[in-house]
Design a protein around this motif. Structure first.
Motif, PDB file in Angstrom:
ATOM      1  N   TRP A   1      -2.206  -2.265   3.026  1.00  0.00           N
ATOM      2  CA  TRP A   1      -1.858  -1.115   3.481  1.00  0.00           C
ATOM      3  C   TRP A   1      -1.748  -1.076   5.155  1.00  0.00           C
ATOM      4  CZ3 TRP A   1      -5.949   3.042   1.323  1.00  0.00           C
ATOM      5  CH2 TRP A   1      -5.639   3.022  -0.224  1.00  0.00           C
TER       6      TRP A   1
ATOM      7  N   TRP B   1     -10.934  -7.546  -6.847  1.00  0.00           N
ATOM      8  CA  TRP B   1      -9.619  -7.520  -5.834  1.00  0.00           C
ATOM      9  C   TRP B   1      -9.082  -8.629  -5.111  1.00  0.00           C
ATOM     10  CZ3 TRP B   1      -8.559  -2.491  -4.808  1.00  0.00           C
ATOM     11  CH2 TRP B   1      -9.157  -1.220  -5.309  1.00  0.00           C
TER      12      TRP B   1
ATOM     13  N   ASN C   1      -3.824   5.958  -0.317  1.00  0.00           N
ATOM     14  CA  ASN C   1      -4.328   7.331  -0.638  1.00  0.00           C
ATOM     15  C   ASN C   1      -5.751   7.299  -0.964  1.00  0.00           C
ATOM     16  OD1 ASN C   1      -5.139   7.174  -3.841  1.00  0.00           O
ATOM     17  ND2 ASN C   1      -3.465   5.650  -3.454  1.00  0.00           N
TER      18      ASN C   1
ATOM     19  N   LEU D   1      -6.491  -4.171   1.095  1.00  0.00           N
ATOM     20  CA  LEU D   1      -5.562  -3.192   0.340  1.00  0.00           C
ATOM     21  C   LEU D   1      -3.941  -3.414   0.424  1.00  0.00           C
ATOM     22  CD1 LEU D   1      -7.882  -0.313   0.660  1.00  0.00           C
ATOM     23  CD2 LEU D   1      -7.490  -1.374  -1.449  1.00  0.00           C
TER      24      LEU D   1
ATOM     25  N   ALA E   1       1.055  -2.339  -6.314  1.00  0.00           N
ATOM     26  CA  ALA E   1      -0.011  -1.558  -5.449  1.00  0.00           C
ATOM     27  C   ALA E   1       0.434  -0.157  -5.017  1.00  0.00           C
ATOM     28  CB  ALA E   1      -0.267  -2.567  -4.062  1.00  0.00           C
ATOM     29  N   PRO E   2      -0.841   0.539  -5.186  1.00  0.00           N
ATOM     30  CA  PRO E   2      -0.440   2.068  -4.770  1.00  0.00           C
ATOM     31  C   PRO E   2      -0.135   1.996  -3.237  1.00  0.00           C
ATOM     32  CG  PRO E   2      -2.664   1.582  -4.989  1.00  0.00           C
ATOM     33  CD  PRO E   2      -2.136   0.149  -5.312  1.00  0.00           C
TER      34      PRO E   2
ATOM     35  N   GLN F   1      -7.816   8.410  -3.122  1.00  0.00           N
ATOM     36  CA  GLN F   1      -8.493   8.214  -4.209  1.00  0.00           C
ATOM     37  C   GLN F   1      -8.783   6.522  -4.546  1.00  0.00           C
ATOM     38  OE1 GLN F   1      -6.369  10.119  -7.482  1.00  0.00           O
ATOM     39  NE2 GLN F   1      -7.641  12.073  -7.397  1.00  0.00           N
ATOM     40  N   THR F   2      -7.510   5.813  -4.242  1.00  0.00           N
ATOM     41  CA  THR F   2      -7.699   4.442  -4.373  1.00  0.00           C
ATOM     42  C   THR F   2      -8.662   3.824  -3.533  1.00  0.00           C
ATOM     43  OG1 THR F   2      -5.434   4.242  -4.959  1.00  0.00           O
ATOM     44  CG2 THR F   2      -6.169   2.193  -4.171  1.00  0.00           C
ATOM     45  N   LEU F   3      -8.515   4.392  -2.278  1.00  0.00           N
ATOM     46  CA  LEU F   3      -9.708   3.872  -1.001  1.00  0.00           C
ATOM     47  C   LEU F   3     -11.095   4.265  -1.884  1.00  0.00           C
ATOM     48  CD1 LEU F   3     -10.425   2.687   1.521  1.00  0.00           C
ATOM     49  CD2 LEU F   3      -9.981   5.058   2.454  1.00  0.00           C
ATOM     50  N   TRP F   4     -11.386   5.157  -2.422  1.00  0.00           N
ATOM     51  CA  TRP F   4     -12.731   5.608  -2.554  1.00  0.00           C
ATOM     52  C   TRP F   4     -12.829   4.619  -3.768  1.00  0.00           C
ATOM     53  CZ3 TRP F   4     -16.721   8.048  -1.353  1.00  0.00           C
ATOM     54  CH2 TRP F   4     -17.798   8.241  -2.380  1.00  0.00           C
ATOM     55  N   THR F   5     -12.007   4.289  -4.855  1.00  0.00           N
ATOM     56  CA  THR F   5     -12.325   3.113  -5.888  1.00  0.00           C
ATOM     57  C   THR F   5     -12.711   1.786  -4.890  1.00  0.00           C
ATOM     58  OG1 THR F   5     -10.875   4.512  -7.222  1.00  0.00           O
ATOM     59  CG2 THR F   5     -11.527   1.995  -7.853  1.00  0.00           C
ATOM     60  N   TYR F   6     -11.793   1.384  -3.931  1.00  0.00           N
ATOM     61  CA  TYR F   6     -12.246   0.257  -3.202  1.00  0.00           C
ATOM     62  C   TYR F   6     -13.576   0.304  -2.585  1.00  0.00           C
ATOM     63  CZ  TYR F   6     -11.852  -2.984   0.682  1.00  0.00           C
ATOM     64  OH  TYR F   6     -12.168  -3.969   1.419  1.00  0.00           O
TER      65      TYR F   6
END
Length: 176
Positions: A69, A21, A35, A67, A31-32, A37-42
């Motif tokens: 964001w 990261w 969202n 992130l 970068a996305p 899904q990306t936060l969950w991955t993080y």
């Protein structure tokens, strides 16, 4: 088929380096937008995770900054994860606990089992370093239950490291 369970082969455990990261090459990629899904991955792979599986120690502003964001976008994605029952957060102290990281359907999650008695002691040290709050207390109860469910030498190692016992049965649930 949509909604179907993944095969055992598809659920293969893989190690991920949290340092990715912060790697220049990774951060240079597009970068996305915020969202869930990306936060969950993080939350499961990020640099703010600690030795205890499913635990992230960071305030929302720090994670949003990691992130790249906006805080508003981060909060919306986190609210989606919390509403789905996948995580609990205490934003004041900066603690996120993924609700099924240790125990899922009353059983210890195989990918979260400690590798050794030394790992148990490391987890207890990490737990002590987590900021004091009600969510940490819930985490400590889940960790005690998890060690009990893992069996073998783990409950005794946990009890020795914490000075408490792991006598909860699989049917008991920690209070929230």
């Amino acid at each position: 088929r949509r909604g179907a369970r993944m095969s055992r082969a598809a659920r293969t455990y893989r190690k991920v380096e949290p340092a990715m990261w912060h790697a220049d090459s990774f951060r240079a990629l597009s970068a996305p937008k915020p969202n869930a899904q990306t936060l969950w991955t993080y939350l499961i792979t990020g640099p703010r995770t600690i030795a205890i599986p499913g635990v992230v120690v960071a305030r929302p502003a720090v994670m949003a900054d990691d992130l790249r964001w906006s805080r508003r976008g981060f909060d919306a994605a986190m609210a989606e994860i919390v509403a789905a029952g996948m995580a609990e957060i205490d934003p004041e102290v900066g603690l996120v606990v993924l609700t099924r990281a240790l125990i899922h359907d009353g059983q210890p999650r195989n990918t979260s089992r400690p590798n050794s008695i030394h790992a148990v002691k490391t987890w207890v040290g990490a737990l002590i370093a987590v900021p004091a709050c009600n969510l940490r207390d819930v985490l400590a109860e889940r960790l005690a239950m998890f060690m009990s469910l893992c069996g073998g030498e783990f409950p005794n190692a946990y009890a020795e490291a914490t000075g408490q016992t792991c006598t909860q049965s699989a049917g008991e649930r920690p209070s929230r």
